[in-house]
Design a protein around this motif. Structure first.
Motif, mmCIF file in Angstrom:
data_model
loop_
_atom_site.group_PDB
_atom_site.id
_atom_site.type_symbol
_atom_site.label_atom_id
_atom_site.label_comp_id
_atom_site.label_asym_id
_atom_site.label_seq_id
_atom_site.Cartn_x
_atom_site.Cartn_y
_atom_site.Cartn_z
ATOM 1 N N THR A 58 33.777 -11.741 -18.812
ATOM 2 C CA THR A 58 35.095 -11.827 -19.434
ATOM 3 C C THR A 58 36.174 -11.542 -18.382
ATOM 4 O OG1 THR A 58 34.246 -11.074 -21.577
ATOM 5 C CG2 THR A 58 36.621 -10.885 -21.213
ATOM 6 N N TYR A 59 37.175 -12.405 -18.343
ATOM 7 C CA TYR A 59 38.302 -12.207 -17.437
ATOM 8 C C TYR A 59 39.599 -12.266 -18.227
ATOM 9 C CZ TYR A 59 41.610 -12.745 -13.626
ATOM 10 O OH TYR A 59 42.664 -12.561 -12.768
ATOM 11 N N SER A 60 40.427 -11.237 -18.085
ATOM 12 C CA SER A 60 41.686 -11.157 -18.809
ATOM 13 C C SER A 60 42.793 -11.856 -18.024
ATOM 14 C CB SER A 60 42.057 -9.686 -19.034
ATOM 15 O OG SER A 60 43.323 -9.586 -19.634
ATOM 16 N N LEU A 61 43.386 -12.875 -18.644
ATOM 17 C CA LEU A 61 44.510 -13.565 -18.017
ATOM 18 C C LEU A 61 45.805 -12.779 -18.186
ATOM 19 C CD1 LEU A 61 43.739 -17.227 -19.169
ATOM 20 C CD2 LEU A 61 43.211 -16.170 -16.965
ATOM 21 N N ASN B 113 34.884 -20.384 -22.723
ATOM 22 C CA ASN B 113 35.880 -20.517 -23.780
ATOM 23 C C ASN B 113 37.160 -19.791 -23.411
ATOM 24 O OD1 ASN B 113 36.018 -17.746 -24.899
ATOM 25 N ND2 ASN B 113 33.948 -18.121 -25.679
ATOM 26 N N LEU B 114 38.222 -20.166 -24.089
ATOM 27 C CA LEU B 114 39.518 -19.501 -23.976
ATOM 28 C C LEU B 114 39.749 -18.729 -25.257
ATOM 29 C CD1 LEU B 114 42.181 -19.069 -22.406
ATOM 30 C CD2 LEU B 114 43.086 -21.074 -23.616
ATOM 31 N N GLN B 115 40.040 -17.437 -25.129
ATOM 32 C CA GLN B 115 40.150 -16.544 -26.277
ATOM 33 C C GLN B 115 41.559 -15.969 -26.387
ATOM 34 O OE1 GLN B 115 36.893 -13.679 -27.152
ATOM 35 N NE2 GLN B 115 38.440 -12.080 -26.852
ATOM 36 N N TYR B 116 42.060 -15.946 -27.623
ATOM 37 C CA TYR B 116 43.374 -15.353 -27.904
ATOM 38 C C TYR B 116 43.178 -14.121 -28.765
ATOM 39 C CZ TYR B 116 48.083 -14.670 -29.729
ATOM 40 O OH TYR B 116 49.290 -14.124 -30.085
ATOM 41 N N ASN B 117 43.728 -12.979 -28.330
ATOM 42 C CA ASN B 117 43.613 -11.711 -29.046
ATOM 43 C C ASN B 117 44.889 -11.454 -29.849
ATOM 44 O OD1 ASN B 117 41.064 -10.817 -27.561
ATOM 45 N ND2 ASN B 117 42.501 -11.117 -25.863
ATOM 46 N N ARG C 210 47.162 -11.141 -24.005
ATOM 47 C CA ARG C 210 46.682 -11.864 -25.179
ATOM 48 C C ARG C 210 45.514 -12.805 -24.892
ATOM 49 N NH1 ARG C 210 47.679 -8.469 -28.044
ATOM 50 N NH2 ARG C 210 49.796 -7.779 -28.426
ATOM 51 N N PHE C 211 45.406 -13.323 -23.682
ATOM 52 C CA PHE C 211 44.416 -14.368 -23.419
ATOM 53 C C PHE C 211 43.304 -13.883 -22.490
ATOM 54 C CE2 PHE C 211 48.006 -16.952 -24.812
ATOM 55 C CZ PHE C 211 47.378 -17.893 -25.616
ATOM 56 N N ASP C 212 42.077 -14.245 -22.841
ATOM 57 C CA ASP C 212 40.899 -13.999 -22.010
ATOM 58 C C ASP C 212 40.165 -15.314 -21.778
ATOM 59 O OD1 ASP C 212 41.386 -11.254 -22.172
ATOM 60 O OD2 ASP C 212 40.079 -11.029 -23.929
ATOM 61 N N VAL C 213 39.457 -15.394 -20.677
ATOM 62 C CA VAL C 213 38.490 -16.458 -20.428
ATOM 63 C C VAL C 213 37.099 -15.836 -20.432
ATOM 64 C CG1 VAL C 213 37.607 -18.121 -18.747
ATOM 65 C CG2 VAL C 213 40.068 -17.911 -19.122
ATOM 66 N N ASN C 214 36.198 -16.401 -21.234
ATOM 67 C CA ASN C 214 34.824 -15.929 -21.305
ATOM 68 C C ASN C 214 33.889 -17.002 -20.752
ATOM 69 O OD1 ASN C 214 35.299 -13.408 -22.923
ATOM 70 N ND2 ASN C 214 36.058 -14.903 -24.396
ATOM 71 N N ILE C 215 32.949 -16.583 -19.938
ATOM 72 C CA ILE C 215 31.934 -17.492 -19.415
ATOM 73 C C ILE C 215 30.566 -16.892 -19.713
ATOM 74 C CG2 ILE C 215 33.401 -18.454 -17.612
ATOM 75 C CD1 ILE C 215 32.067 -16.580 -15.631
ATOM 76 N N GLY C 216 29.562 -17.739 -19.780
ATOM 77 C CA GLY C 216 28.230 -17.235 -20.075
ATOM 78 C C GLY C 216 27.154 -18.188 -19.610
ATOM 79 N N ALA C 217 25.950 -17.651 -19.433
ATOM 80 C CA ALA C 217 24.787 -18.449 -19.055
ATOM 81 C C ALA C 217 23.552 -17.821 -19.688
ATOM 82 C CB ALA C 217 24.633 -18.514 -17.545
ATOM 83 N N GLN C 218 22.594 -18.659 -20.049
ATOM 84 C CA GLN C 218 21.325 -18.194 -20.602
ATOM 85 C C GLN C 218 20.176 -18.943 -19.959
ATOM 86 O OE1 GLN C 218 20.881 -18.303 -24.864
ATOM 87 N NE2 GLN C 218 22.937 -17.506 -25.230
ATOM 88 N N TYR C 219 19.076 -18.229 -19.821
ATOM 89 C CA TYR C 219 17.815 -18.832 -19.391
ATOM 90 C C TYR C 219 16.728 -18.283 -20.307
ATOM 91 C CZ TYR C 219 13.633 -19.836 -16.642
ATOM 92 O OH TYR C 219 12.391 -20.267 -16.240
ATOM 93 N N ARG C 220 16.014 -19.171 -20.990
ATOM 94 C CA ARG C 220 14.926 -18.764 -21.866
ATOM 95 C C ARG C 220 13.636 -19.405 -21.374
ATOM 96 N NH1 ARG C 220 17.807 -20.293 -27.586
ATOM 97 N NH2 ARG C 220 19.920 -19.643 -26.994
ATOM 98 N N TRP D 30 40.929 -5.905 -17.087
ATOM 99 C CA TRP D 30 41.992 -6.213 -18.024
ATOM 100 C C TRP D 30 43.303 -6.444 -17.301
ATOM 101 C CZ3 TRP D 30 39.342 -1.513 -20.000
ATOM 102 C CH2 TRP D 30 38.383 -1.832 -20.960
ATOM 103 N N SER D 31 44.224 -7.012 -18.039
ATOM 104 C CA SER D 31 45.559 -7.163 -17.475
ATOM 105 C C SER D 31 46.193 -5.782 -17.322
ATOM 106 C CB SER D 31 46.409 -8.044 -18.397
ATOM 107 O OG SER D 31 46.457 -7.473 -19.688
ATOM 108 N N SER D 32 47.093 -5.660 -16.369
ATOM 109 C CA SER D 32 47.685 -4.358 -16.064
ATOM 110 C C SER D 32 48.699 -3.910 -17.104
ATOM 111 C CB SER D 32 48.375 -4.415 -14.691
ATOM 112 O OG SER D 32 49.381 -5.419 -14.684
ATOM 113 N N ASP D 33 49.146 -4.828 -17.990
ATOM 114 C CA ASP D 33 50.195 -4.450 -18.928
ATOM 115 C C ASP D 33 49.684 -3.549 -20.049
ATOM 116 O OD1 ASP D 33 48.654 -6.393 -20.046
ATOM 117 O OD2 ASP D 33 50.299 -7.757 -20.546
ATOM 118 N N LYS D 34 48.423 -3.702 -20.437
ATOM 119 C CA LYS D 34 47.872 -2.868 -21.503
ATOM 120 C C LYS D 34 46.359 -2.783 -21.323
ATOM 121 C CE LYS D 34 48.335 -1.945 -26.447
ATOM 122 N NZ LYS D 34 48.776 -2.475 -27.748
ATOM 123 N N PRO D 35 45.879 -1.924 -20.432
ATOM 124 C CA PRO D 35 44.479 -1.961 -20.032
ATOM 125 C C PRO D 35 43.492 -1.561 -21.120
ATOM 126 C CG PRO D 35 45.598 -0.069 -19.071
ATOM 127 C CD PRO D 35 46.656 -0.916 -19.696
#
Length: 240
Positions: free
Chosen positions: A36-39, A68-72, A42-52, A226-231
């Motif tokens: 998860t990376y906080s832009l 995905n792009l996430q809005y909080n 309000r906005f985060d970018v989430n990335i993921g990978a799986q191996y089964r 997180w973003s520095s405005d509200k960690p």
């Protein structure tokens, strides 16, 4: 740093060990990375990978990547997101389990996550709709996940490192028989620091009747910051 490496090495070995030597499709391994990376606030970018994999780590069953792009939301403990997922699924195609077929799938998905506090525990609800494209076919699926996380240790600890977690996910499709599967998870997690945590879980997937499969699951959770405005605006390691 040495303790961190030994902790994750132990989890990977535990995840692989119980699956070795078992019947293919009944006892499997599942490795997952979630980042998860906080832009901004309000906005985060989430990335993921799986191996089964079947029966250990070398007999590949599925390879997956997503973003995905996430809005909080500001006034509610809720987030909404939209994203893309790519899968390569390689199930066995004959009863002797000697041959596989290669199935590729592209997905778009939209989801809502609601986060509630129950005392020290956190109960999260994830609602997801998937649009699934496979060669020559298009399908829809609805997924509902409930995830309970309970901190372990004395109540005097403000941020305990260990926690127990149980999850249940129901998946419903637009097929004539709408029930797809039900996944039940249980295990423990450990938060190494504000950026890194891991979970070791047992998951059973019920596909209807006596058809079921079991997975030993290791999830690495990575928060870039997180973003520095509200960690402290959101809890760490929300399920994606």
């Amino acid at each position: 740093m040495k303790q961190t490496f030994l902790f994750f090495a132990m989890l990977v070995l535990l995840a692989a060990g119980p699956a070795l030597g078992q019947n293919r499709g009944k006892y499997n391994s599942w490795l997952q990375y979630t980042g998860t990376y906080s832009l901004n606030q309000r906005f985060d970018v989430n990335i993921g990978a799986q191996y089964r994999a079947y029966s250990g780590l070398t007999d590949k069953r599925l390879l997956l990547g997503l973003a995905n792009l996430q809005y909080n939301l500001k006034s509610l403990p809720m987030s909404v997101a939209a994203g893309y997922m790519y899968l390569q699924l390689q199930p066995y195609s004959n009863p002797e389990q000697t041959e596989k077929f290669d199935n590729r799938e592209n997905r778009l998905y939209q989801q809502v996550i609601v986060n509630n506090k129950l005392g020290r525990a956190r109960l999260l609800h994830r609602y997801r709709i998937e649009e699934r494209w496979t060669p020559g076919d298009f399908r829809l699926r609805f997924r509902y996940l409930a995830s309970l996380r309970l901190p372990l240790g004395p109540r005097s600890l403000e941020n305990p490192k260990w926690y127990a977690t149980i999850k249940d996910e129901i998946r419903i499709s637009d097929e004539p028989n709408p029930f797809d599967s039900n996944r039940v998870w249980g295990g423990a997690g450990y938060i190494l620091n504000k950026h890194l945590g891991g979970e070791l879980l047992w998951m059973t997937q019920f596909n209807g009747g006596a058809d079921r499969s079991n997975y030993v699951v290791f999830i690495l959770r990575h928060d870039f910051g997180w973003s520095s405005d509200k960690p402290e605006r959101r809890p760490r390691f929300l399920p994606q």
